[in-house]
Design an enzyme around this catalytic site. Structure first.
Site, PDB file in Angstrom:
ATOM      1  N   VAL A 288      11.196  53.503  43.057  1.00 48.75           N
ATOM      2  CA  VAL A 288      11.571  52.103  43.257  1.00 48.75           C
ATOM      3  C   VAL A 288      12.801  51.753  42.412  1.00 48.75           C
ATOM      4  O   VAL A 288      13.710  51.064  42.861  1.00 48.75           O
ATOM      5  CB  VAL A 288      10.395  51.148  42.948  1.00 48.75           C
ATOM      6  CG1 VAL A 288      10.860  49.695  42.948  1.00 48.75           C
ATOM      7  CG2 VAL A 288       9.276  51.329  43.959  1.00 48.75           C
TER       8      VAL A 288
ATOM      9  N   CYS B 114       6.011  56.627  42.517  1.00 43.26           N
ATOM     10  CA  CYS B 114       6.684  55.527  43.204  1.00 43.26           C
ATOM     11  C   CYS B 114       7.505  54.684  42.233  1.00 43.26           C
ATOM     12  O   CYS B 114       8.519  54.100  42.603  1.00 43.26           O
ATOM     13  CB  CYS B 114       5.697  54.678  43.981  1.00 43.26           C
ATOM     14  SG  CYS B 114       4.312  54.052  43.043  1.00 43.26           S
TER      15      CYS B 114
END
Lengths: 484, 515
Positions: free
Chosen positions: B158, B154
């Site tokens: 991001v 992630c």
């Protein structure tokens, strides 16, 4: 065939040269600084440490979140620890460290549960603070007996600019001073678990000590109050340690953090002495308590009778004669058990060679326990040690020991293949690699689902476990009789 | 006195029940823990068993407790290791990779190789391009893979790292040869679950081999298979291969994970073993059709394959009689091969076993939780056994999945009182087990906490299974797999019956020798 120390040194140096050949030049240069052969008399192990891992090399290390949620905060049993962010981090670290505790899980204890804000795309885009507020309300409603909440940040939190501190403050107020601790332990911070320990320690300082009314839990101090710092009660380690301290007349007022409660943490500044097992993960808070509350701290080692004995005396030296005498009584009391264990297992283990690669305190602390059984540690290294760990290690290791910091999968496999130790002690990711090679193995993070290994009771279990791994009949079956 | 001794060693299970420890625990609790009063604990404990609590519990909007799902990159690693000499490379923070490797090793009791690009603060600010460039070079030199399959954590998602661009750049910089295979997939942890990651990664790999091709020459009767994310993958895929051998089918498994998590202990560590080769991937392009064993693990991949001109079929784990029948008939239809007598006989043996044991299942209620396809396969099987899967729950199953489960309920008289719960976690399930009790629970290892809290026996089928050994070595698919599932459930039933009738002169009138 036994090698002299000089032969071993030469072989190990050659081994290091060999493994470095596999790397591209830039990587080889950097890895070279992490590998060394110990020279007797040097003040450290001659390796660089606490430096970023190289990309793509299969480091065994974890992250800051693992250090904070997984190690320091997670075991505090009467608090709810929120894995704040996507679902994975909390899922993979759910109940896997074996931090034993006593409590009614889901009602007044929460250690083996996985609480997460399970971030979705919209939380990334619009921020997760509102969701966090709502989540804290839901925790309060559904788990009314929780004694506090920690917010363990996963990677996205720090990247999307969420203000978890503001949320924590607001909700603390709303819930009349409830302990709500925002922890900035995003996995990309620092180079390993280690920064996570440090951040977690600092948050206990700032959000527990500094915000706790010291009269909150009535408490009558005694001159013999101590706190166990840095024992996570893996397989019950803190218990088989606590029992010895209590038997020598000390009163253990807190366990950090295995089977620990927030009340114990809050009361710790009242201790007369902090006894520190895992230096790496909790030296920060020990130093802080020394500075702020004047609480001295002492490192100890409860692996194996030699170190236990020395540690009991060292701890007792901080107290009066009564405690010193009691320490001798405790040592004497367990002599028959120790002798029985050594008589039974030493003949089966004498001369066996061990290679270790673990985290925290174990790359040095367990060496004495092996030596008590007549075994020899010929290689060791830290996943996330700092230079002060490698300095302390020189008190334990022998001349010519191979030292490897932040070892890569490739290096470890080659080292073991060439050295052919009788036992490797490392983690779950390494276990099956070496067993396939026919090398006996024990997990030295989780005690391979056994334990305790601390204290005298634990030493018996430790000795039996090493024996059953090394002397298992399975290792004689790895080659088919018809194979060349 | 210490209870520990060298001759009669006590392990943690018994050690901490000894008086010197229990009295220590009491003192700790009394003097230092500031625990809630016992009455309060019991009061709250009882309250959590009520309908009222269930309503509050089901009203949760933000909090997830004990979910039965993991994140995308875990599935991406699963997909990658199914290819020959392929090293999974996850771009992002390194702790994630430590977690995936541990997670798989705890389940399979096998090593799992995977590298990370080890991104830290500086990469968060400047992007992870240099990590990709160095990481690919290091991994390529050290582990000599023939393919590196890249996915993302992630963190990388991001900050918006561009895998395609980074990989091209790494090749330009000479990290890896220009023609080295580096399929990739973006696998954000905040979208979907591990099954989504499996799908994305597999699609990435298939695309890598097929995207530029326009030369499809369909081979009549040749089929591809997709296993999906499956905790029983070793046993299942071996069983599938045996069945396909009996059917004399011409086939390729896209991502064959049957060997990598079941390597021998013979003195040699195999970092890579088995798996689908590049040649097989290239040939697979010409297959007439692709069958996925798990619809919800392969939605995007199947769509892509269909766009290349193949027929596609999505199954929901070929379990039980009907599930296996459907699988065999699809294979027969797509290959033009007859289902051989040997398999018909196997089917008959399974039906024979079910007939022998059907009385055991009548009126028995089950709660099950786990990945969407496993739930569908199991629900169908339980219904054909005459059992009632009254609670079927999935954390990563959506409303479309729920409709499919409901359709199974509707098609059977035994489904009348059964309910399906999409997007719910195991704390929801805890409420349900109190308010709508069942006889047995089926799911992964985490269900043991429900077994303890709710007193319902757990039968372990799913992922992860950490606290039982070797389940993954046996199939649960096909007629043989169904036989294993049948026996697992029966063993638990007979064991419970014996346990409840074992007290001498009290309950042992029913402690029967013949059952």
């Amino acid at each position: 065939m036994s090698l002299t120390a000089e032969d071993t040194k030469a072989r190990n140096k050659k081994l290091i040269e060999e493994v470095l050949k596999v790397y591209p030049e830039k990587a080889a240069k950097r890895r070279a600084k992490h590998l060394n052969v110990h020279e007797e008399g040097k003040s450290d192990c001659g390796v660089k440490s606490n430096i970023k891992s190289l990309p793509g090399v299969m480091t065994i290390r974890g992250c800051a979140y693992a250090g904070s949620k997984g190690v320091v905060w997670g075991p505090i049993k009467d608090m709810i620890h929120i894995s704040h962010g996507p679902v994975g981090c909390g899922q993979y670290s759910w109940s896997t460290r074996r931090n034993y505790y006593i409590g009614t899980t889901g009602i007044d204890a929460f250690g083996t549960m996985q609480f997460t804000s399970d971030f979705q795309e919209k939380d990334i885009v619009f921020g997760g603070d509102k969701k966090l507020e709502k989540l804290l309300d839901e925790v309060q409603e559904l788990f009314p007996l929780n004694k506090g909440i920690s917010i363990q940040s996963e990677c996205p939190i720090g990247l999307i600019g969420d203000d978890i501190e503001a949320v924590a403050k607001k909700k603390t107020k709303e819930y009349e001073g409830k302990t709500i601790v925002p922890v900035r332990c995003e996995g990309f911070r620092g180079v390993s678990q280690s920064l996570g320990h440090h951040i977690a320690n600092d948050m206990i300082r700032d959000w527990v000590f500094d915000k706790t009314d010291s009269n909150k839990n009535t408490f009558e101090a005694t001159p013999y109050d101590v706190a166990i710092i840095g024992d996570y009660n893996i397989g019950g380690d803190a218990w088989s340690s606590r029992i010895l301290l209590e038997e020598m007349g000390l009163r253990v007022i807190a366990q950090w953090s295995g089977d620990g409660t927030i009340a114990e943490i809050e009361n710790t500044p009242k201790a007369k002495l902090n006894v520190l097992h895992c230096y790496r993960s909790m030296n920060y808070i020990s130093r802080h308590m020394e500075e702020k509350y004047g609480t001295p701290w002492v490192e100890y080692n409860f692996f194996g009778p030699s170190k236990i004995e020395a540690s009991l005396r060292e701890i007792a030296s901080h107290f009066d004669d009564k405690i010193k005498e009691n320490a001798e009584k405790v040592i004497a009391k367990y002599k028959p058990l120790v002798q029985g264990v050594i008589d039974r297992f030493k003949p089966r283990l004498e001369g066996k060679k061990v290679m270790l690669y673990v985290g925290g305190l174990r790359p040095r602390h367990v060496i004495g326990a092996y030596e008590d059984l007549g075994m020899e540690v010929v290689g060791t290294g830290y996943e996330f040690g700092h230079n002060d760990d490698y300095q302390r290690t020189t008190d334990y290791i022998k001349d010519s020991t191979l030292v490897y910091d932040d070892v890569t999968g490739y290096e470890f496999e080659k080292f073991v293949d060439k050295i052919q130790p009788d036992l490797v002690g490392s983690g779950i990711k390494e276990k099956y690699v070496f067993q396939k090679m026919g090398v006996p193995f024990r997990q030295m993070h989780s005690w391979d689902y056994s334990g305790p290994y601390h204290g005298y009771d634990g030493f018996a279990v430790f000795a039996r476990d090493m024996d059953m791994a090394i002397n298992s009949p399975v290792w004689s079956l790895t080659k088919a009789p018809w194979a060349k | 006195m210490s209870s520990q001794s060298a001759d009669k060693l006590i392990d943690h299970e018994m050690l901490f029940r000894q008086p010197e420890y229990t009295s220590m625990f009491e003192n700790k609790q009394k003097n230092f823990e500031y625990k809630h009063p016992e009455e309060k604990i019991i009061e709250i404990q009882d309250w959590t068993k009520t309908k009222e609590y269930q309503e509050k519990n089901f009203a949760r909007k933000a909090l997830t407790v004990n979910p039965a799902k993991a994140c995308q990159p875990l599935g991406a690693v699963f997909a990658a290791v199914g290819f020959a000499k392929t090293l999974p490379f996850v771009h992002g923070s390194q702790g994630c990779v430590a977690y995936y490797r541990s997670h798989f090793s705890r389940h399979f009791k096998e090593p799992t190789s995977c590298v990370s690009s080890s991104m830290t603060e500086d990469a968060a600010v400047f992007g992870g391009m240099n990590n990709m460039i160095d990481g690919l070079a290091n991994a390529y030199n050290m582990y000599k893979p023939e393919m590196i399959a890249v996915s993302t954590t992630c963190m990388a998602e991001v900050i918006g790292d561009d895998l395609d661009g980074f990989i091209k750049n790494a090749k330009n910089k000479g990290s890896i040869p220009e023609d080295f295979d580096v399929p990739f997939a973006h696998t954000p942890a905040f979208v979907g679950s591990h099954i989504t990651g499996y799908d994305n990664a597999l699609r990435g790999i298939v695309q890598h081999f097929w995207d530029k091709r326009e030369d499809r020459q369909p081979v009549e009767g040749k089929i591809n298979f997709i296993g999906g994310f499956d905790g029983f993958t070793t046993g299942n895929l071996r069983e599938i291969k045996r069945i396909l051998g009996l059917m004399d089918a011409n086939y390729t498994i896209l991502g064959d994970t049957s060997d990598i998590w079941d390597t021998p202990t013979d003195g040699e560590y195999r970092m890579y073993d088995g798996g689908t080769t590049k040649e097989e991937m290239n040939d697979a392009y010409n297959a007439a059709a692709t069958i996925s064993f798990q619809e919800f693990c392969s939605e995007k991949t199947l769509k892509y394959i269909e766009s290349k001109g193949q027929k596609v079929v999505a199954l929901n784990q070929p379990m039980g009689v009907t599930g296996t029948d459907q699988f065999l008939m699809e294979v027969s239809r797509l290959t033009g091969k007859q289902i051989p007598e040997a398999l018909t006989k196997e089917r008959g043996r399974l039906v024979d076993a079910i007939a022998d044991s059907q009385a055991m299942f009548h009126g028995k209620k089950f709660a099950l939780y786990g990945d969407p396809d496993l739930m569908l396969g199991l629900t169908q099987f339980l219904l054909e056994l005459g059992a009632e899967p009254t609670t079927v729950l999935s954390t990563n199953g959506d409303d479309i999945w729920a409709k499919k489960v409901q359709a199974l309920f509707d098609a059977s008289p035994f489904g009348k009182d059964c309910k399906v719960y999409p997007k719910k976690d195991m704390w929801h399930l805890r409420s349900l087990l109190f308010t709508e009790p069942v006889d047995y629970l089926i799911g992964n290892t985490h269900g043991k906490y429900l077994e303890r809290d709710c007193g319902v026996p757990l039968i372990r089928l799913g992922f992860p299974i950490f606290d039982r050994h070797h389940y993954h070595r046996f199939p649960i698919w096909g007629y043989e797999g169904a036989m294993r599932v049948l026996v697992m459930i029966l063993d638990e039933m007979f064991e419970r019956l014996d346990q409840s009738t074992i007290i001498t002169a009290k309950t042992d009138i029913s402690y029967d020798i013949v059952r």
